[in-house]
Scaffold this motif. Structure first.
Motif, PDB file in Angstrom:
ATOM      1  N   LEU A 124       0.824  -1.206   0.000  1.00  0.00           N
ATOM      2  CA  LEU A 124       0.000   0.000   0.000  1.00  0.00           C
ATOM      3  C   LEU A 124       0.863   1.263   0.000  1.00  0.00           C
ATOM      4  O   LEU A 124       0.509   2.259  -0.624  1.00  0.00           O
ATOM      5  N   ARG A 125       2.014   1.192   0.664  1.00  0.00           N
ATOM      6  CA  ARG A 125       2.933   2.333   0.635  1.00  0.00           C
ATOM      7  C   ARG A 125       3.447   2.564  -0.779  1.00  0.00           C
ATOM      8  O   ARG A 125       3.572   3.708  -1.233  1.00  0.00           O
ATOM      9  N   ALA A 126       3.720   1.489  -1.495  1.00  0.00           N
ATOM     10  CA  ALA A 126       4.190   1.609  -2.881  1.00  0.00           C
ATOM     11  C   ALA A 126       3.118   2.243  -3.770  1.00  0.00           C
ATOM     12  O   ALA A 126       3.437   3.020  -4.673  1.00  0.00           O
ATOM     13  N   ALA A 170      -7.551   5.274   3.014  1.00  0.00           N
ATOM     14  CA  ALA A 170      -6.435   5.848   2.252  1.00  0.00           C
ATOM     15  C   ALA A 170      -5.834   7.055   2.983  1.00  0.00           C
ATOM     16  O   ALA A 170      -4.607   7.199   3.043  1.00  0.00           O
ATOM     17  N   LEU A 171      -6.685   7.905   3.535  1.00  0.00           N
ATOM     18  CA  LEU A 171      -6.187   9.067   4.268  1.00  0.00           C
ATOM     19  C   LEU A 171      -5.446   8.642   5.538  1.00  0.00           C
ATOM     20  O   LEU A 171      -4.402   9.214   5.886  1.00  0.00           O
ATOM     21  N   ALA A 172      -5.972   7.631   6.224  1.00  0.00           N
ATOM     22  CA  ALA A 172      -5.304   7.138   7.429  1.00  0.00           C
ATOM     23  C   ALA A 172      -3.940   6.541   7.088  1.00  0.00           C
ATOM     24  O   ALA A 172      -2.956   6.761   7.803  1.00  0.00           O
ATOM     25  N   LEU A 173      -3.879   5.793   5.988  1.00  0.00           N
ATOM     26  CA  LEU A 173      -2.608   5.199   5.576  1.00  0.00           C
ATOM     27  C   LEU A 173      -1.605   6.277   5.173  1.00  0.00           C
ATOM     28  O   LEU A 173      -0.410   6.177   5.489  1.00  0.00           O
ATOM     29  N   GLY A 217      -1.410   9.224   6.400  1.00  0.00           N
ATOM     30  CA  GLY A 217      -0.910   9.775   7.660  1.00  0.00           C
ATOM     31  C   GLY A 217       0.076   8.846   8.333  1.00  0.00           C
ATOM     32  O   GLY A 217       1.119   9.279   8.856  1.00  0.00           O
ATOM     33  N   LEU A 218      -0.228   7.550   8.327  1.00  0.00           N
ATOM     34  CA  LEU A 218       0.674   6.569   8.926  1.00  0.00           C
ATOM     35  C   LEU A 218       2.026   6.566   8.232  1.00  0.00           C
ATOM     36  O   LEU A 218       3.076   6.601   8.893  1.00  0.00           O
ATOM     37  N   PHE A 219       2.012   6.543   6.902  1.00  0.00           N
ATOM     38  CA  PHE A 219       3.277   6.472   6.168  1.00  0.00           C
ATOM     39  C   PHE A 219       4.090   7.754   6.342  1.00  0.00           C
ATOM     40  O   PHE A 219       5.323   7.713   6.395  1.00  0.00           O
ATOM     41  N   ALA A 244       7.813   7.993   7.987  1.00  0.00           N
ATOM     42  CA  ALA A 244       8.935   8.668   7.325  1.00  0.00           C
ATOM     43  C   ALA A 244       9.619   9.651   8.273  1.00  0.00           C
ATOM     44  O   ALA A 244      10.858   9.743   8.316  1.00  0.00           O
ATOM     45  N   VAL A 245       8.812  10.387   9.044  1.00  0.00           N
ATOM     46  CA  VAL A 245       9.379  11.335  10.016  1.00  0.00           C
ATOM     47  C   VAL A 245      10.163  10.570  11.084  1.00  0.00           C
ATOM     48  O   VAL A 245      11.264  10.983  11.484  1.00  0.00           O
ATOM     49  N   PHE A 246       9.606   9.465  11.555  1.00  0.00           N
ATOM     50  CA  PHE A 246      10.280   8.669  12.579  1.00  0.00           C
ATOM     51  C   PHE A 246      11.601   8.103  12.053  1.00  0.00           C
ATOM     52  O   PHE A 246      12.617   8.120  12.748  1.00  0.00           O
ATOM     53  N   ALA A 247      11.583   7.610  10.803  1.00  0.00           N
ATOM     54  CA  ALA A 247      12.807   7.078  10.206  1.00  0.00           C
ATOM     55  C   ALA A 247      13.868   8.167  10.085  1.00  0.00           C
ATOM     56  O   ALA A 247      15.066   7.925  10.328  1.00  0.00           O
ATOM     57  N   ALA A 248      13.433   9.373   9.721  1.00  0.00           N
ATOM     58  CA  ALA A 248      14.377  10.500   9.627  1.00  0.00           C
ATOM     59  C   ALA A 248      14.961  10.814  11.000  1.00  0.00           C
ATOM     60  O   ALA A 248      16.146  11.141  11.130  1.00  0.00           O
TER      61      ALA A 248
END
Length: 294
Positions: free
Chosen positions: A16-18, A203-206, A208-210, A214-218
């Motif tokens: 879904l991220r892809a 879709a909107l929730a996903l 936000g999750l992704f 990304a912020v957490f990974a950064a």
């Protein structure tokens, strides 16, 4: 371009991220198509036998007890879609719209909605051609799901509304032609099948999750770089320390930081014969390092 095969197994977060990240080519497995055709046959049998089933040959809501004549069933489904296409405000981002459509395809491919193969194939063709319906971001109706956004998605299939293609906004029929399609006539129950669901909310929730991931990974990457820049130690990330705490998130973060720091030439430069016993103390003894940070 990502290739996505929809089967009986649920879509993964990575898949879904892809879809959110870029264009996608969707295909549906043969067993899933078999389920779709079986569901459509069930609806066709209901109509042929004259049985009364909500949403197939009755009105909706307060009109649930109103029977609809066979010759009006197509009009019923079309009017359902048009009456709920009442969203307002800025359009959903193209990426969210693409994810919404893929989620809807995955739901319909389970064969429990009674949609015909040709209708689902048209929705797949739109995604594969990069044709994204213009869906307003505000407004919905009732507790049955994201009725207004999904109605705008469905309007394209019947040649109503607008769609975005390569950044351009086109009339529905023009956009359909880009994918080699013509407007569909919805069959019994198909309007209801297309509108019921929470694919827009999902879709909107996903999205936000992704974004949060990304912020957490950064943040993890910045933390690892900071340890390196300060000539810090990786000893605080020893797995034995965090296993004692037993907090899964803490254990996972420590492991991620160890992976990021692993192989650092800066860390290795003071791994042996180093007088440091505590990083904060060593920082006070190295004002040039602190100065660089401040």
């Amino acid at each position: 371009m990502t290739t996505l095969t929809i089967c009986e197994a649920p879509l993964t977060l990575a898949q879904l991220r892809a879809v959110l990240d870029g264009p996608v080519t969707v295909s549906i497995t043969h067993p899933a198509w078999t389920d779709v055709e079986r569901g459509a046959a069930t609806v066709a049998a209901i109509v042929a036998e004259g049985r009364t089933v909500y949403g197939v040959n009755t009105g909706f809501g307060l009109l649930a007890n109103t029977n609809i004549a066979p010759q009006d069933l197509e009009t019923l489904q079309k009017n359902l879609v048009l009456s709920h296409a009442c969203g307002v405000g800025p359009l959903l981002p193209d990426a969210v719209t693409r994810l919404l459509m893929v989620l809807k395809i995955a739901s319909l491919s389970r064969g429990a909605s009674g949609i015909r193969r040709e209708t689902l194939e048209a929705l797949v063709a739109l995604v594969n051609a990069g044709i994204l319906p213009c869906i307003p971001s505000k407004g919905s109706v009732g507790a049955s799901g994201d009725l207004a956004p999904l109605a705008h998605m469905s309007c394209i299939l019947i040649g109503v509304g607008e769609a975005r293609v390569d950044g351009q906004t086109l009339e529905a029929e023009t956009a359909l032609a880009r994918a080699g399609l013509t407007p569909l006539t919805l069959g019994p129950k198909e309007g209801l099948a297309l509108l019921n669901g929470t694919q827009c909310s999902t879709a909107l929730a996903l999205a936000g999750l992704f974004a949060a991931e990304a912020v957490f990974a950064a943040g993890l990457a910045a933390g690892a770089l900071s340890v390196d820049a300060l000539k810090g130690s990786d000893a605080p990330f020893d797995p034995r320390i965090h296993a004692l705490r037993g907090q899964p998130g803490q254990i996972a973060v420590a492991a991620a930081l160890r992976r990021l720091i692993d192989g650092s030439a800066i860390r290795d430069s003071h791994r042996d014969d180093c007088a440091k016993v505590q990083d904060p103390y060593s920082l006070r003894c190295q004002p040039q390092v602190m100065g660089a940070v401040l």
